[in-house]
Design an enzyme around this catalytic site. Structure first.
Site, mmCIF file in Angstrom:
data_model
loop_
_atom_site.group_PDB
_atom_site.id
_atom_site.type_symbol
_atom_site.label_atom_id
_atom_site.label_comp_id
_atom_site.label_asym_id
_atom_site.label_seq_id
_atom_site.Cartn_x
_atom_site.Cartn_y
_atom_site.Cartn_z
ATOM 1 N N LYS A 80 4.308 10.833 -10.537
ATOM 2 C CA LYS A 80 3.423 11.923 -10.971
ATOM 3 C C LYS A 80 4.160 13.258 -10.952
ATOM 4 C CE LYS A 80 -0.899 14.298 -9.848
ATOM 5 N NZ LYS A 80 -2.145 14.279 -9.060
ATOM 6 N N ILE A 103 0.829 -1.198 0.000
ATOM 7 C CA ILE A 103 0.000 0.000 0.000
ATOM 8 C C ILE A 103 0.868 1.254 0.000
ATOM 9 C CG2 ILE A 103 -1.811 1.278 1.200
ATOM 10 C CD1 ILE A 103 -2.690 -1.423 0.038
ATOM 11 N N HIS A 147 7.012 -25.530 -39.772
ATOM 12 C CA HIS A 147 5.873 -24.609 -39.816
ATOM 13 C C HIS A 147 4.757 -25.072 -38.881
ATOM 14 C CE1 HIS A 147 7.926 -22.645 -43.078
ATOM 15 N NE2 HIS A 147 7.938 -23.756 -43.793
#
Length: 508
Positions: A140, A129, A270
């Site tokens: 930010k 947290i 393939h």
């Protein structure tokens, strides 16, 4: 906006401390005021670097068993304040909040705890947290704050600070912020997917933290990237980097070989098997797998579920191939293969694979459960008068394993635990069967007494008739056509044993 910011105050609180010491010591020598918590605080003290406990900054102790340590205005105000806004600066001064220019924080090991089989209580306690909040806040405010959210960036920051006299540029801070938001989004995705395992919401969230740039994509004009950790899956013993097409073939090879328990060799081209054999020794399995189609095997991807010894390696060494995968190798075998530097030799490390698969499509993504089931003799229902023999049941099971991993429409022919031919990716099942019969003959295989598997039901009895005329004596199909009775009747007329499984294995 500020361009160059010199670090004056730093908050450091990390779970992983390896590689941190040189950076901490540098910050200490530069006179940076350090704030920290718990084990990180003691780590810094042990380096004889001055440090202030966050509790002393906030005048609040760590509470709730450590759940709340940094969640305080004196911490987040120091990170989020905007240096170019007078109002922010007035409040910082009023409440005696230090401007925090550097945040070094990582997250509790949530994913590791899940992978390690932790209890629900242990896993929940690893949901960070404070750390995630600090990372987001610092990222930010990258205009003024450096955020380091991974130990992988300790040395990068140290180099920048040493070169720039303890300062960072705006571009550098923004780059660290981008990495930090990747860390936080990846972490939240892991937590969401853990909670979303029961009664899932219909949303698509995936995050893969490691990537490898490929030489190119499917074709040279296309860019390609692999997202995942190949080093966890394979130990590369020799050769060049895997290409996009190599990886697609390797994925198909791993899925196919995992169907077999006895010593088995498979050769793929393939994504389709052009040779598969199970034998008592890996060497004989290789010899018989190669005999299935030595032309297509050229430049193929080879895989086995047993150790490759020198005797087997000497046989394989006669063929040009792209990739060889095995769980282990004799050292002499590796030495032999290394004579050609571009051949990729992979030792497979057994890791748990994702049980979901997805791909982009149109303007979205489609996801499905992997096809992880295969029907053996116990799941085969005889629908004809003639019953399959024990060997025919064994061959039908063998063929069913291959048909499951072969491009639809497909028909697979098997005799005595060896693929003798397949018809692959045809627009009609009749064409797939005719291709298989013709191919078997071209490599000297008789289809007399062979077992045949189809990836889907027969809408008409024509395939049964063609198979009977080629001497095929047993057939496996899922059933489910409204004209199943016609195919069963034709099988009875031709004296063929037919079983149904009730499970279709389309591969597109």
């Amino acid at each position: 906006m500020s361009q160059s910011v010199k670090i004056k105050n730093a908050l450091i609180s990390v779970y992983y401390k390896d590689g941190l010491a040189p950076l901490v010591e540098y910050l200490g020598k530069q006179g940076v005021a350090l704030y920290s918590t718990g084990g990180t605080e003691q780590f810094i003290k042990d380096l004889n670097v001055p440090v202030t406990a966050v509790e002393d900054l906030t005048s609040y102790p760590s509470i709730l068993g450590g759940r709340v340590k940094t969640l305080h205005p004196k911490v987040f105000g120091g990170i989020l304040n905007r240096r170019n806004l007078a109002g922010d600066q007035e409040q910082i001064a009023q409440y005696e909040i230090p401007e925090i220019d550097l945040v070094i924080v990582d997250l509790y090991p949530f994913e590791e705890t899940v992978k390690g089989g932790g209890t629900d209580e242990e896993i929940i306690e690893k949901i960070d947290i404070g750390g995630i909040s600090l990372i987001r806040a610092a990222a930010k405010n990258f205009n003024d704050v450096v955020i380091i959210a991974s130990k992988d960036d300790y040395s990068t920051l140290l180099e920048q600070l040493q070169e720039q006299n303890g300062a960072t540029t705006l571009a550098q801070r923004k780059a660290f912020a981008k990495k930090a938001f990747h860390t936080s989004s990846h972490y939240d995705t892991a937590i969401f997917n853990y909670f979303n395992s029961d009664e899932p919401l219909n949303v698509f969230k995936e995050s893969i933290a490691s990537a490898q740039t490929l030489r190119y994509g499917e074709n040279p004009h296309q860019k390609g990237t692999f997202y995942g950790n190949l080093d966890e899956m394979f130990t590369k013993l020799n050769g060049k980097e895997l290409s996009y097409n190599n990886l697609v073939d390797v994925d198909a090879a791993v899925s196919l070989i995992d169907e077999f328990e006895e010593p088995t060799f498979a050769i793929l081209k393939h994504t389709n098997a052009c040779g598969v054999a199970s034998r008592s020794t890996v060497k004989q399995a290789w010899i018989d797998a190669l005999a299935c189609d030595p032309v297509s095997a050229f430049g193929g991807v080879l895989i086995t579920n047993r150790e490759v010894d020198l005797a087997t390696a000497e046989e394989i060494n006669n063929l040009f191939f792209e990739v060889l995968i095995a769980p282990s190798y004799e050292q002499a075998a590796v030495d032999l293969f290394k004579a050609k530097k571009n051949r990729v030799i992979l030792k497979r490390n057994y890791v748990e694979l994702n049980k979901k698969q997805f791909k982009t499509l149109l303007n979205g993504v489609i996801e499905q459960d992997k096809d992880l089931i295969i029907e053996g003799p116990e799941q085969m229902t005889a629908v004809t008068e003639k019953l399959p023999t024990a060997q025919e049941l064994k061959d039908l099971h063998f063929a069913n394993k291959i048909v499951k991993h072969t491009k639809s429409n497909t028909i697979v022919l098997v005799k005595d635990d060896v693929l003798i031919a397949s018809g692959v990716g045809q627009t009609s099942r009749v064409d797939a069967l005719r291709q298989a019969i013709e191919k078997a003959a071209s490599f000297g295989f008789s289809t007399q007494g062979a077992a045949m598997a189809s990836d889907a039901f027969f809408p008409f009895p024509d395939c049964v008739e063609i198979a009977a005329d080629a001497g095929i004596t047993s057939v496996l199909q899922p059933g489910g056509s409204i004209k199943d009775a016609d195919s069963v009747a034709k099988a009875n007329e031709k004296g063929i044993a037919m079983v149904t499984t009730g499970v279709r294995h389309f591969k597109h």
